[in-house]
Structure formats: C-alpha cells, structure tokens
Design an enzyme around this catalytic site. Structure first.
Site, mmCIF file in Angstrom:
data_model
loop_
_atom_site.group_PDB
_atom_site.id
_atom_site.type_symbol
_atom_site.label_atom_id
_atom_site.label_comp_id
_atom_site.label_asym_id
_atom_site.label_seq_id
_atom_site.Cartn_x
_atom_site.Cartn_y
_atom_site.Cartn_z
ATOM 1 C CE1 TYR A 120 -3.016 -3.061 0.216
ATOM 2 C CE2 TYR A 120 -3.334 -2.643 2.549
ATOM 3 C CZ TYR A 120 -3.589 -3.393 1.417
ATOM 4 O OH TYR A 120 -4.430 -4.476 1.502
ATOM 5 C CG HIS A 145 -0.984 -8.605 -0.266
ATOM 6 N ND1 HIS A 145 -0.564 -7.314 -0.115
ATOM 7 C CD2 HIS A 145 -2.320 -8.522 -0.485
ATOM 8 C CE1 HIS A 145 -1.602 -6.488 -0.239
ATOM 9 N NE2 HIS A 145 -2.670 -7.206 -0.465
ATOM 10 C CB SER A 201 -13.559 -4.992 -0.320
ATOM 11 O OG SER A 201 -12.272 -4.608 -0.758
ATOM 12 N N PRO A 202 -15.437 -4.915 2.931
ATOM 13 C CG PRO A 202 -15.520 -4.231 5.174
ATOM 14 C CD PRO A 202 -14.580 -4.395 4.010
HETATM 15 N N1 LIG Z 1 -5.931 -8.561 1.253
HETATM 16 C C1 LIG Z 1 -6.275 -7.883 0.173
HETATM 17 O O1 LIG Z 1 -5.962 -8.278 -0.945
HETATM 18 C C2 LIG Z 1 -7.073 -6.629 0.317
HETATM 19 C C3 LIG Z 1 -7.707 -6.050 -0.792
HETATM 20 C C4 LIG Z 1 -8.443 -4.883 -0.605
HETATM 21 C C5 LIG Z 1 -8.552 -4.323 0.651
HETATM 22 N N2 LIG Z 1 -7.909 -4.898 1.728
HETATM 23 C C6 LIG Z 1 -8.005 -4.327 3.076
HETATM 24 O O2 LIG Z 1 -9.383 -4.152 3.413
HETATM 25 C C7 LIG Z 1 -9.626 -2.819 3.799
HETATM 26 C C8 LIG Z 1 -11.041 -2.389 3.435
HETATM 27 O O3 LIG Z 1 -11.314 -2.650 2.080
HETATM 28 P P1 LIG Z 1 -11.564 -1.514 0.989
HETATM 29 O O4 LIG Z 1 -11.003 -0.226 1.464
HETATM 30 O O5 LIG Z 1 -11.123 -2.099 -0.306
HETATM 31 O O6 LIG Z 1 -13.134 -1.424 0.864
HETATM 32 P P2 LIG Z 1 -14.363 -1.059 1.808
HETATM 33 O O7 LIG Z 1 -13.943 -0.975 3.218
HETATM 34 O O8 LIG Z 1 -15.439 -1.989 1.407
HETATM 35 O O9 LIG Z 1 -14.769 0.387 1.246
HETATM 36 C C9 LIG Z 1 -13.947 1.498 1.357
HETATM 37 C C10 LIG Z 1 -14.577 2.612 0.535
HETATM 38 O O10 LIG Z 1 -15.861 2.914 1.068
HETATM 39 C C11 LIG Z 1 -15.958 4.281 1.409
HETATM 40 N N3 LIG Z 1 -16.688 4.326 2.691
HETATM 41 C C12 LIG Z 1 -16.278 3.865 3.893
HETATM 42 N N4 LIG Z 1 -17.238 4.005 4.824
HETATM 43 C C13 LIG Z 1 -18.288 4.586 4.202
HETATM 44 C C14 LIG Z 1 -19.578 4.991 4.622
HETATM 45 N N5 LIG Z 1 -19.980 4.808 5.868
HETATM 46 N N6 LIG Z 1 -20.405 5.559 3.705
HETATM 47 C C15 LIG Z 1 -20.003 5.741 2.416
HETATM 48 N N7 LIG Z 1 -18.806 5.358 1.952
HETATM 49 C C16 LIG Z 1 -17.940 4.784 2.840
HETATM 50 C C17 LIG Z 1 -14.546 4.780 1.498
HETATM 51 O O11 LIG Z 1 -14.454 6.128 1.045
HETATM 52 P P3 LIG Z 1 -13.982 7.313 2.022
HETATM 53 O O12 LIG Z 1 -12.547 7.104 2.310
HETATM 54 O O13 LIG Z 1 -14.262 8.511 1.174
HETATM 55 O O14 LIG Z 1 -14.872 7.222 3.221
HETATM 56 C C18 LIG Z 1 -13.783 3.883 0.526
HETATM 57 O O15 LIG Z 1 -13.831 4.396 -0.783
HETATM 58 C C19 LIG Z 1 -8.521 -2.018 3.084
HETATM 59 O O16 LIG Z 1 -8.296 -0.784 3.719
HETATM 60 C C20 LIG Z 1 -7.348 -2.953 3.197
HETATM 61 O O17 LIG Z 1 -6.720 -2.807 4.450
HETATM 62 C C21 LIG Z 1 -7.200 -6.038 1.561
#
Ligand SMILES: NC(=O)c1ccc[n+]([C@@H]2O[C@H](COP(=O)([O-])OP(=O)(O)OC[C@H]3O[C@@H](n4cnc5c(N)ncnc54)[C@H](OP(=O)(O)O)[C@@H]3O)[C@@H](O)[C@H]2O)c1
Length: 329
Positions: A57, A125, A204-205
């Site tokens: 990241y 990863h 990405s919940p």
């Molecule tokens: N192991 C892997 O391969 C992998 C892949 C992807 C992600 N991850 C991990 O999982 C974590 C979470 O996944 P993610 O960031 O991909 O997706 P996510 O948590 O499903 O969604 C994040 C997105 O949603 C927005 N958001 C968050 N809360 C909100 C709300 N209450 N209302 C409206 N929009 C909202 C955020 O924008 P704003 O910032 O503008 O709020 C951001 O664009 C990552 O940070 C990472 O640590 C791991």
C-alpha cells in the site's frame, strides 16, 4: 467495542478493524500524513484495536503512516501487514515474490516502517505459484521463533493451499473479500476455516464503498482510483447493481441504521470468528461504520437481506482479469 478472537491461538481484536489501505493507495490520491495519522488515532480512541496495512500500500507509505499513528499505543493494538510483492518501475509496478529471502527482507522493512519490533499478524498477500507454500509457511514459522512475528495469515489463498500452509505453521487468519455482493467464500472457504479453527478477516466489506449507497450509476473514478479498472464499477454494472443498494436502503430505514451499518452487521452476524475491516478516510464515516456493532439483525432481518440478494443478479467481475488470475490459488 466488543472483541472477537481469530484462530486457535486466540488473537483478540476489536469486532471491527480499520482497513488503512485507502489512506495511501488504490482509491485516488493519498491522504496527507497528519490527517491520516489523526484518523487512525481517532479509531483507537473509539475502541478499534485492529489495523490492517501492507507493504504494497503506497508502496511503503501506508505502513509508515500506520507506524507513526500507532507508535504511542503500540502495546494496546494489533497490527497486521502483508508481504508477497517486489516493486519495479512505472511500467512494471509490482510482481509476486514470496521467496524466503524476500520475505525476510520485506519483514525487516515492515518492522522499521511500523516502528515496532514485532508484527502481530503477517499475511502472505497473494500466493506465489513459484514458491511452494510449505517454504512460505516455514519461513514465517522461523520468523515467529525469532520473535519478529506473532501470527501467520494468508490472503485470497485457495483452500488446498491454506490446508498445506496450516500443516507447517498454524494459520491464525485468512483475509478475503467477503461482503453482501461477494459471497463466494461461503461455498468452500468458510467451511474449511471453521473446520481448521482459522479466523476470517473480511476485506472490502462495504463493497469498496458501493454497498453504502454513496456511489451511484453516474459516479466516475479518477484514473489513479483502482475502481476505474474494475468491471463491477463500469457504468453499466453500477447502473444494474443499484437495485441492491435500493433494497438495502429499505432494510436500513426499518432498522433505523445506515446501509453501511447493515452491511457490516450482516457480516458480524455470519460467524463469531469473522472480523470485517472497513476502510475510510473520513471521521464521520468511521463513526458511522463503528455504529454497526450496535445493530442487531434478527433471523427475520437476515432472511429479508437474503431475499433482497436473490432479487438482484450482481453484474461485473470483482477484479480486472490480471488481478483475478492471482486469487484463489
Ligand atoms: N488482502 C487484500 O488483498 C485486500 C484487498 C483490498 C482491501 N484490503 C483491506 O481491506 C480494507 C477495506 O477494504 P476496501 O477499502 O477495499 O473497501 P471497503 O472498506 O469496502 O470500502 C472502502 C470505501 O468505502 C468508502 N466508505 C467507507 N465508509 C463509508 C460509509 N460509511 N459511507 C459511504 N462510503 C464509505 C470509502 O471512502 P472514504 O474514504 O471517502 O470514506 C472507501 O472508498 C482495506 O483498507 C485494506 O486494508 C485487503
């Protein structure tokens, strides 16, 4: 904040963690470091004890930010990071590399950037087809024996790979995408994790933001926002998938909650050993998301959500082809 335990080694973490990726990577320009640090510290103040980052990241910036933010409370929090890539130039930004010597090199860098002498949870990863998983698990086992790592994890690995790794070094957690619009883990992964006593960290919940209702059919993404390359975020898919957002809205209204809270509460209701790690760059959304732990979904609510999902056929792949090829190995 309620706590949950991951794996047989009983790693205790807050029921919701904070995904830190979006502060530095994948969703447009990085947040300024002072603001990112203050967001992470706000999460600590609100009871979050589980923070997710990765060498990838940035690369590197996100670990630095997480390290700076958590240094004052290091003994009160669980930091998870990930290895598995080597970094090149703009044309070839990264490639898989889980050779034992590269894992050791990556871990030394992560320890420095995270300002710590031990990584609580270290994930591979992505599975590297060129390195037997036994060699990866054996290397992490050695790092655990040396006191540099506490727990071993895998991300988006196939079930057979998880079993082979677990036989060498018990796996505490598998991190996979899992959410209302990506339920594939229910087929094979969740039963295997339950059998082996491994926790699931759901990434990405919020469906990368889509399930919250904040993204509409007309939303466009910058070229440095990874969603601009994801088929599920094409204009046609966004249009088609709005039907799910609409149905979730009715359920949220009835529960006097937001869609984000319903979506996270649904994950928490699936298994007591699932820990979602929503990401946000905004304090008000962090607070909203943490509010999900107070939302109790009844069997009737869960059946209604299932019913809503049956009514909508989700359009578009969750990853571009090149990334899809790296998962489930
Ligand atoms: N192991 C892997 O391969 C992998 C892949 C992807 C992600 N991850 C991990 O999982 C974590 C979470 O996944 P993610 O960031 O991909 O997706 P996510 O948590 O499903 O969604 C994040 C997105 O949603 C927005 N958001 C968050 N809360 C909100 C709300 N209450 N209302 C409206 N929009 C909202 C955020 O924008 P704003 O910032 O503008 O709020 C951001 O664009 C990552 O940070 C990472 O640590 C791991």
């Amino acid at each position: 904040m309620q706590k949950r335990t991951l794996g047989k080694s009983k790693l205790e973490v807050s029921a919701l963690g904070l995904g830190c990726m979006g502060l530095s990577h994948a969703y447009g320009p990085a947040t300024d470091t002072p603001r990112a640090v203050s967001l992470i510290r706000a999460a600590v103040d609100r009871g979050v004890t589980f923070f997710d980052t990765a060498e990838l990241y940035g690369p590197f910036l996100n670990e630095e930010v997480v390290g700076e933010a958590l240094a004052p409370v290091r003994d009160q929090v669980v930091i998870a990071t990930k290895f598995g890539f080597t970094f090149g130039d703009e044309d070839h930004p990264y490639a898989l590399d889980s050779r034992p010597e590269h894992i050791r090199w990556a871990v030394e860098g992560s320890l420095k950037r995270l300002r710590t002498d031990v990584i609580d949870l270290l994930y591979q990863h992505r599975v590297d087809p060129n390195v037997p998983i036994e060699d990866v698990a054996g290397t992490v086992k050695d790092l655990i024996a040396e006191g540099k790592v506490k727990h071993f994890g895998l991300s988006e690995a196939g079930v057979q790979t998880i079993r082979r790794a677990h036989a060498v070094q018990p796996v505490t957690a598998v991190q996979n995408e899992y959410s209302l619009w990506w339920r594939e883990p229910e087929a094979e992964l969740l039963p295997a994790l339950e059998q082996l006593g491994i926790g699931l960290v759901a990434f990405s919940p919020l469906g990368k933001g889509f399930l919250t209702g904040a993204i509409t059919a007309g939303t466009t993404f910058d070229s440095n926002d990874f969603r601009s390359t994801v088929p599920r975020f094409s204009p046609e898919a966004l249009q088609a998938n709005q039907a799910l957002v609409e149905l979730l809205g009715y359920i949220a209204d009835d529960k006097e909650a937001t869609r984000a809270q319903i979506v996270l509460a649904w994950l928490l209701a699936q298994k007591p050993w699932i820990v979602p790690i929503p990401g946000t760059t905004k304090l008000h959304r962090l607070e909203e998301n943490l509010g999900a732990t107070a939302v109790q979904l009844t069997d009737e609510d869960l059946a209604r959500i299932d019913d809503a999902l049956r009514q909508v056929k989700i359009q578009g792949d969750r990853y571009p082809a090149v990334m899809q090829a790296q998962v489930g190995r």
